[in-house]
Design an enzyme around this catalytic site. Structure first.
Site, PDB file in Angstrom:
ATOM      1  N   GLY A  67       1.626 -41.802  12.264  1.00 42.12           N
ATOM      2  CA  GLY A  67       2.678 -40.822  12.544  1.00 42.12           C
ATOM      3  C   GLY A  67       2.187 -39.406  12.363  1.00 42.12           C
ATOM      4  O   GLY A  67       1.196 -39.152  11.661  1.00 42.12           O
ATOM      5  N   THR A  83      -4.824 -35.211   9.703  1.00 45.91           N
ATOM      6  CA  THR A  83      -5.245 -36.588   9.933  1.00 45.91           C
ATOM      7  C   THR A  83      -5.450 -37.290   8.587  1.00 45.91           C
ATOM      8  O   THR A  83      -5.655 -36.632   7.550  1.00 45.91           O
ATOM      9  CB  THR A  83      -6.556 -36.604  10.765  1.00 45.91           C
ATOM     10  N   GLU A 114      -3.683 -36.701  17.410  1.00 44.28           N
ATOM     11  CA  GLU A 114      -2.519 -36.789  18.295  1.00 44.28           C
ATOM     12  C   GLU A 114      -1.816 -35.434  18.460  1.00 44.28           C
ATOM     13  O   GLU A 114      -0.784 -35.350  19.119  1.00 44.28           O
ATOM     14  CB  GLU A 114      -1.581 -37.887  17.819  1.00 44.28           C
ATOM     15  N   HIS A 196       2.391 -48.910  21.251  1.00 46.03           N
ATOM     16  CA  HIS A 196       1.983 -47.928  20.247  1.00 46.03           C
ATOM     17  C   HIS A 196       3.158 -47.492  19.358  1.00 46.03           C
ATOM     18  O   HIS A 196       3.180 -47.806  18.178  1.00 46.03           O
ATOM     19  CB  HIS A 196       1.356 -46.725  20.962  1.00 46.03           C
TER      20      HIS A 196
HETATM   21 ZN   LIG Z   1       0.577 -43.284  16.604  1.00 45.61          ZN
END
Ligand SMILES: [Zn+2]
Length: 288
Positions: A67, A83, A114, A196
């Site tokens: 997340g 991260t 992400e 995902h």
């Molecule tokens: Zn993810």
């Protein structure tokens, strides 16, 4: 006949504007990265990100270091979670400041890979000021089936989300992955990421986190209702139209209605407080 400006009013306006400008808190875009990162606004947004991270972890929407959460700071910067950290354990110093290209410009930790996904959403839709990505089990289960949850069953879900999109699978953390959401980001604030998890955007981090809760609760309730073994009853179409009219007024996107107008960031800002101050000072002077 041309109206001649009252010289007293103009003089007062100049003085008031100079005082207001001197007292004004600079916008993040006017600050250096380190000053923007330590601004009052950024500190407040960091606290909001940490609160949302705890909620995601407590609700078991994030597993391990999974997340990520981000929000925009002005137009030039984004605060984002780092991260390799549990969303349970975030501290203010862990939240980094990135530019719109994904370069960390303030903070000691590496950003999540992400972040690319978040930046694509911000660049594509100026209404998106905060993004939450997580792996809630019931919504993620839908993403494994290649289907989005059906609509027309629960009013709160219809109002806040409506039809969720399903983006195709790509390797997480890549540009190709980030771009999978682009076809959907105007008309959907909630997108399932195939095999995902989910990503939601809103005007604030708190509201984006709410969307993940509403989606997950809806998916869970739907799956329980299916197990009862009776046909599901749907909200009548005319009542759905009432909900869509409400969404339009609230500025919530929905693929079933016309796209919302793009917000005009260049529109001049009228400052009613300043005009009020000028009027008050002029009337005081006139009374003397
Ligand atoms: Zn993810």
């Amino acid at each position: 006949m041309q109206q001649i400006a009252n010289p007293i009013t103009e003089q007062v306006r100049e003085v008031v504007e100079a005082v207001v400008e001197a007292l004004r808190v600079p916008k993040p875009d006017e600050l250096s990265p380190s000053a923007a990162s330590s601004s009052f606004e950024a500190e407040s947004l960091r606290a909001e990100i940490i609160r949302a991270g705890r909620k995601l972890w407590e609700r078991q929407y994030v597993d391990g270091n999974g997340g990520n959460i981000s929000c925009r700071v002005g137009t030039k910067y984004v605060l984002c979670t780092p991260t390799m950290m549990s969303k349970r354990d975030l501290e203010p110093a862990d939240i980094c400041l990135s530019d719109m290209e994904g370069n960390i410009v303030a903070g000691d930790r590496l950003s999540t890979s992400e972040l690319l996904l978040h930046l694509e959403i911000y660049r594509a839709n100026p209404r998106a000021r905060a993004v939450v990505h997580c792996h809630p089990p019931y919504a993620t289960a839908f993403s494994l089936t290649g289907t989005a949850p059906p609509v027309g069953l629960i009013s709160e879900y219809e109002i806040f989300i409506g039809p969720a999109a399903l983006a195709r699978y790509e390797t997480p953390g890549t540009h190709a992955f980030a771009e999978t959401v682009l076809p959907f980001v105007q008309d959907h604030n909630t997108i399932l990421l195939a095999n995902h998890g989910v990503v939601c955007w809103s005007d604030t981090v708190t509201h984006a986190e709410w969307l993940t809760e509403i989606l997950e609760s809806y998916c869970k309730t739907y799956l329980i209702a299916k197990q009862i073994g009776k046909p599901l009853t749907h909200i009548p179409e005319e009542k759905i139209q009432e909900i869509l009219a409400l969404k339009r007024r609230l500025g919530f996107p929905d693929a079933r209605m016309e796209p919302l107008p793009k917000p005009d960031e260049a529109a001049p800002v009228v400052n009613p407080e300043l005009e009020k101050l000028v009027r008050q000072v002029v009337s005081r002077l006139e009374e003397r």
